[in-house]
Motif scaffolding. Structure first.
Motif, PDB file in Angstrom:
ATOM      1  N   GLN A 141      -0.617 -13.881   2.145  1.00  0.00           N
ATOM      2  CA  GLN A 141      -0.146 -12.505   2.001  1.00  0.00           C
ATOM      3  C   GLN A 141      -0.624 -11.989   0.651  1.00  0.00           C
ATOM      4  O   GLN A 141      -0.754 -12.740  -0.307  1.00  0.00           O
ATOM      5  CB  GLN A 141       1.373 -12.423   2.098  1.00  0.00           C
ATOM      6  N   TRP A 142      -0.924 -10.702   0.607  1.00  0.00           N
ATOM      7  CA  TRP A 142      -1.395 -10.114  -0.642  1.00  0.00           C
ATOM      8  C   TRP A 142      -0.235  -9.962  -1.615  1.00  0.00           C
ATOM      9  O   TRP A 142       0.852  -9.518  -1.248  1.00  0.00           O
ATOM     10  CB  TRP A 142      -2.035  -8.752  -0.394  1.00  0.00           C
ATOM     11  N   PHE A 143      -0.448 -10.349  -2.859  1.00  0.00           N
ATOM     12  CA  PHE A 143       0.545 -10.163  -3.906  1.00  0.00           C
ATOM     13  C   PHE A 143      -0.179  -9.949  -5.228  1.00  0.00           C
ATOM     14  O   PHE A 143      -1.365 -10.251  -5.360  1.00  0.00           O
ATOM     15  CB  PHE A 143       1.491 -11.362  -4.000  1.00  0.00           C
ATOM     16  N   ARG A 144       0.554  -9.428  -6.195  1.00  0.00           N
ATOM     17  CA  ARG A 144      -0.022  -9.174  -7.513  1.00  0.00           C
ATOM     18  C   ARG A 144       0.672 -10.063  -8.537  1.00  0.00           C
ATOM     19  O   ARG A 144       1.900 -10.114  -8.596  1.00  0.00           O
ATOM     20  CB  ARG A 144       0.150  -7.702  -7.895  1.00  0.00           C
ATOM     21  N   SER A 158       5.657 -11.743  -9.956  1.00  0.00           N
ATOM     22  CA  SER A 158       4.953 -11.723  -8.677  1.00  0.00           C
ATOM     23  C   SER A 158       5.399 -10.472  -7.931  1.00  0.00           C
ATOM     24  O   SER A 158       6.600 -10.268  -7.710  1.00  0.00           O
ATOM     25  CB  SER A 158       5.298 -12.982  -7.867  1.00  0.00           C
ATOM     26  N   VAL A 159       4.426  -9.618  -7.565  1.00  0.00           N
ATOM     27  CA  VAL A 159       4.721  -8.313  -6.964  1.00  0.00           C
ATOM     28  C   VAL A 159       4.053  -8.226  -5.601  1.00  0.00           C
ATOM     29  O   VAL A 159       2.893  -8.626  -5.439  1.00  0.00           O
ATOM     30  CB  VAL A 159       4.208  -7.172  -7.879  1.00  0.00           C
ATOM     31  N   GLY A 160       4.761  -7.705  -4.594  1.00  0.00           N
ATOM     32  CA  GLY A 160       4.221  -7.580  -3.241  1.00  0.00           C
ATOM     33  C   GLY A 160       3.367  -6.349  -3.058  1.00  0.00           C
ATOM     34  O   GLY A 160       3.187  -5.542  -3.980  1.00  0.00           O
ATOM     35  N   LYS A 161       2.856  -6.181  -1.829  1.00  0.00           N
ATOM     36  CA  LYS A 161       2.016  -5.012  -1.535  1.00  0.00           C
ATOM     37  C   LYS A 161       2.770  -3.704  -1.714  1.00  0.00           C
ATOM     38  O   LYS A 161       2.183  -2.673  -2.029  1.00  0.00           O
ATOM     39  CB  LYS A 161       1.477  -5.104  -0.101  1.00  0.00           C
ATOM     40  N   ASN A 162       4.070  -3.768  -1.488  1.00  0.00           N
ATOM     41  CA  ASN A 162       4.890  -2.562  -1.639  1.00  0.00           C
ATOM     42  C   ASN A 162       5.277  -2.307  -3.095  1.00  0.00           C
ATOM     43  O   ASN A 162       6.086  -1.427  -3.394  1.00  0.00           O
ATOM     44  CB  ASN A 162       6.143  -2.675  -0.784  1.00  0.00           C
ATOM     45  N   LEU A 163       4.691  -3.137  -4.002  1.00  0.00           N
ATOM     46  CA  LEU A 163       4.918  -3.053  -5.455  1.00  0.00           C
ATOM     47  C   LEU A 163       6.344  -3.405  -5.864  1.00  0.00           C
ATOM     48  O   LEU A 163       6.777  -3.088  -6.986  1.00  0.00           O
ATOM     49  CB  LEU A 163       4.538  -1.663  -5.990  1.00  0.00           C
TER      50      LEU A 163
END
Length: 908
Positions: A141-144, A158-163
């Motif tokens: 899954q995409w994360f930042r 750790s931040v998700g696609k929905n920020l």
């Protein structure tokens, strides 16, 4: 033999990324960030990655701030990731800094086996300190991942696609960290020191002087279509892999149930041994899933799962391989490309099973519109998936596209280098591995009748003649035959065992020093024959005694590898280097790099680098690769950072890869056998990796068979691949002439561009092609003027620029000078005609000569009329002329063939 000329003049200027931050002071400096990466990067988990270097700020105020923060770092890094696996080894690289001494600096961010983030900092007092997060990073899954550093405080989020923030952790230390981001370079992914993560990197942003909260970071996940396609691909592949694994398990469980009966019933045992293999007809899967993957279920029913037990993941890849081979067999048939549309779902299944040759096929199919509409998003998806799966051609495809900045891929030299260096490293390793579908990469152009005629097979005339001569004891024939068999050259299948027999025969019977050396090398390394160190040493000494440079180097290699006698090794390598052996130069560099050169204390990277450069100039693969690394990092004094040069050097080595050579050989064989569909398919596969000879050959095929190209390719094949060809460092002159003509006359939907046409002709002229000068002269004859910068590029004296007569004379003279002066050529006739015109113009300027010329011309006309009347009554047969043309014969002289390597392997 020199590898290439880096300093060649090219019209297409690739801007160098000098990594300078073009900054200005703004009120909202807190929001400023540098884009380290803007396009998706496929990290395969290898020891290669993206290298970024930052210079000092041009703005004095900002540079002062940066220097004050060396002992109190304040910066933020934001990284988008799509993680496929956690680290298989202790640590895998995410992002880290390498200082000028090639040591880890601040920061060094890694992933461990459990998925936790390992962060290492370099302290002011000289040692290092590391911490580990209490949370693990998510998979698929995409994360930042956001990291901010403020003095001794580290914030990790750790931040998700929905920020929305998933995890957050703080670390506080009383130690002072040392941080100077200009005293070394950053790496994303892997390097020579650590493997990279298995993941896709999204945008990466670096705030050099600022500490930001998660909400303040502006690092959006661009290219949402590709991002979503990656997620959908791996979701689908999870289903397919689960189906294959479960199907295999059910079939094998059924076999185990029946197996207990075999020993009681002889007929059942025979049926199991020779009859139909077990398959699963009673599906446990739902109707919806069966309909969705109906082609996969059908193929699974046709497959045999009765082979010995193996790991489930290996079985999934094996299923992918079988699906792929079935598809390729169909596509290589007489009208195979007509089946491309129906083959795509099968290739997708094969790709999902982890067989990434299928991924590269799909990438090429969608990018070029081969039998299907062009779909650039899917083309990019499968290029990335294939590269992440370590498929060599996929990796080269991405390296090439980012090097040129074509097909909607941004020009990014560091990203290109990350891909090319991966394959360059593999090329060196692949050459030492005699197994696999490999062939020697040969530059064979379809317009070269001599080279085409020299291609052969084991039952071909050339091979049989060589074999006859080799049997008679001809050392040159034995060398050539052994090389063809060892490397898989000139159309002959790779057969190291057969090659060794000829090496042995030549070494024993003819005592040819090259054959003795080659036989010694294969005995040392056990390639195609059992190792025999004692015999290999005797042979190597014998060849060295005959003064063979590579044999002298080989003795040094023996003392280094088997005896650890570095003094004797250095002695032999110094002698071999004096004799011009590049392997010896490289080996001496290794001694200095490892700090084991006799009498020299410690490591000396500067001297080592000079030896590596000398080896690279001699064509040494590892030497070239080392130098490319120096150019990308800029960490060596004698190698100022030059990303473009680094890419060119790494590309040069990558294009020698044997797996690429295998595809090129399949394309050439298909062409020679007039199997047009197979030839077109494999030349497209090779051309999209960026290898020039395949691009110009493919354009030639599309000219020969325009009906085939129009039917199956959505792109204009001729224009696309000649255009690709002339953008290369090693483009042939005929490609420049082709593109020059296209621009001059206007090609189909391409508008006429006279200036670009003259550029192409000028580049052909610089390659030494007389036709380039001839065409430029003709352009002038038609009343056009050549721009001064083109004439300067041709190094024509500026004093001639203003005079058309002088300029034409210079062009025609160069045309004649670059053509065959022993025969009458168009250039010699053009030059003669030019001088006659000049002479006649001078004559016409004299009034007296003008009247005399007119008088003489009148007499000649009267004489001609009288003669015609006297001959008009003669028989018409007296006027008949027979014209006889001599057919040129093609030479079968083997000396016209391409040069080949002198030995089976370098001894480095």
């Amino acid at each position: 033999m020199h590898t290439y000329n880096i300093e060649r003049h090219k019209w297409r200027a690739i801007p160098r990324d000098v990594e300078k931050c073009h900054l200005g002071i703004t009120k909202d400096r807190m929001r400023y960030g540098v884009h380290v990466l803007e396009f998706i990067y496929a990290s395969s988990g290898e020891k290669t990655g993206i290298v970024k270097k930052f210079e000092q700020f041009e703005n004095r105020e900002l540079e002062t701030v940066r220097q004050h923060q060396v002992d109190y770092p304040m910066f933020t890094i934001s990284i988008w990731l799509y993680l496929l696996h956690h680290c298989e080894k202790d640590l895998c690289g995410i992002l880290y800094f390498i200082d000028s001494k090639e040591m880890y600096g601040t920061p060094a961010v890694f992933l461990n086996e459990e998925g936790y983030v390992h962060i290492q900092m370099h302290l002011m007092r000289g040692d290092d300190l590391a911490v580990k997060t209490s949370f693990s990073l998510p998979l698929k899954q995409w994360f930042r991942l956001d990291l901010s550093f403020k003095g001794g405080q580290i914030e990790v989020s750790s931040v998700g696609k929905n920020l929305k923030r998933h995890h957050h952790q703080s670390f506080t230390f009383r130690e002072d960290f040392y941080y100077d981001d200009t005293a070394g370079y950053f790496v994303l992914g892997g390097s020579g020191y650590v493997n990279g993560i298995e993941a896709f990197f999204g945008p990466v942003k670096y705030y050099r002087l600022n500490v930001l909260e998660t909400e303040q970071i502006s690092n959006p996940l661009h290219d949402k279509d590709t991002v979503e396609q990656i997620e959908l691909y791996y979701e689908r592949c999870m289903d397919i892999q689960e189906i294959v694994y479960d199907y295999r398990y059910i079939v094998r469980q059924g076999e185990k149930t029946h197996r207990s009966c075999y020993y009681e019933n002889y007929y059942l045992e025979l049926i199991h041994k020779y009859g139909e293999k077990s398959k699963c007809d009673a599906f446990m899967w739902g109707k919806e899933l069966r309909e969705k993957y109906h082609t996969l279920f059908k193929l699974l029913q046709e497959m045999d799962f009765s082979s010995p037990d193996e790991d489930g993941s290996d079985t999934v890849v094996e299923v992918g391989r079988r699906i792929f081979e079935k598809v390729v067999k169909g596509l290589s048939s007489a009208n195979g490309l007509s089946n491309l549309g129906s083959s795509v779902p099968l290739l997708v299944d094969s790709s999902c099973c982890g067989y990434h040759k299928a991924s590269y096929f799909l990438a090429v199919i969608f990018e070029t519109g081969l039998g299907v509409p062009v779909d650039r998003i899917k083309g990019l998806l499968y290029s990335l998936v294939g590269a992440q799966g370590n498929e060599r051609l996929s990796v080269m495809n991405l390296g090439y596209k980012h090097y040129q900045g074509i097909n909607n891929y941004p020009l990014d030299l560091e990203l290109s280098y990350a891909y090319y260096s991966n394959i360059a490293i593999k090329t060196s390793l692949d050459q030492h591995n005699i197994k696999g579908e490999q062939a020697f990469v040969e530059t064979i152009r379809l317009m070269d009748d001599e080279l085409l005629k020299a291609q052969t097979k084991e039952n071909g005339d050339v091979f049989m003649w060589l074999k006859h001569e080799a049997t008679r004891g001809n050392a040159a024939a034995q060398q050539r035959l052994a090389q063809m068999l060892f490397w898989g050259q000139q159309g002959v299948a790779k057969n190291p065992e057969a090659a060794v027999e000829w090496y042995a025969k030549g070494a024993i019977e003819t005592e040819d020093p090259v054959l003795i050396y080659d036989y010694a090398i294969v005995l040392f390394k056990g390639q195609g024959v059992k190792k025999n160190i004692k015999l290999a040493l005797e042979l190597m000494k014998k060849a060295a005694a005959k003064g063979l440079p590579q044999a002298v180097n080989g003795l040094g290699w023996y003392y280094h590898n088997f005896k650890r006698d570095y003094k004797k090794a250095a002695k032999h390598w110094l002698l071999a280097e004096e004799l011009g052996n590049p392997d010896a130069s490289y080996n001496l560099g290794v001694l200095y790099l490892d700090g084991i050169y006799p009498g020299v204390p410690g490591r000396n990277q500067t001297v080592a680098a000079r030896y590596f450069y000398k080896a690279a100039q001699g064509g040494h693969i590892e030497g070239t690769l080392r130098c490319s690394l120096y150019y990308i990092t800029g960490n060596m004094e004698d190698f100022p950072r030059d990303p473009e040069k680094a890419v060119i050097w790494a590309k040069h080595i990558a294009e020698k890869n044997g797996y690429l050579g295998h595809v090129i050989r399949k394309a050439l064989n298909a062409y020679l056998e007039l199997s047009w569909h197979e030839a077109l398919l494999h030349y497209i596969l090779a051309a999209e990796t960026g290898i020039e000879v395949s691009q110009s050959n493919l354009a030639h095929i599309c000219e020969e068979r325009p009906d085939l190209a129009r039917k199956y390719l959505a792109t204009d094949c001729v224009w696309r691949y000649y255009n690709f060809s002339v953008s290369q460092v090693n483009a042939p002159s005929f490609a420049y002439l082709k593109m020059g003509d296209f621009y001059y006359y206007g090609y189909q939907n391409q508008s006429r561009d006279l200036e670009l046409s003259m550029r192409m002709y000028a580049q052909a002229a610089l390659e030494g092609d007389s036709q380039g000068f001839f065409n430029l002269a003709l352009v002038m004859e038609e009343g056009n003027s050549i721009p001064s910068y083109i004439l300067d590029h041709l190094e024509i004296d500026q004093a001639l620029h203003s005079s058309n007569t002088s300029l034409l004379q210079e062009l025609y003279y160069r045309c004649w000078n670059n053509s065959n002066q022993e025969t009458i050529s168009p250039c010699s006739l053009a030059l003669l005609y030019f001088y006659m015109r000049v002479l006649w113009n001078n004559v016409l300027h004299s009034t007296l000569i003008y009247f005399m010329g007119t008088f003489l011309l009148s007499i000649l006309v009267a004489f001609a009329v009288q003669s015609f009347q006297s001959l008009s009554g003669n028989d018409s047969e007296d006027a008949t002329r027979a014209v006889q043309q001599d057919e040129p014969t093609l030479s079968s002289d083997l000396s016209q063939q391409e040069s080949n390597p002198q030995s089976p392997l370098v001894t480095s």
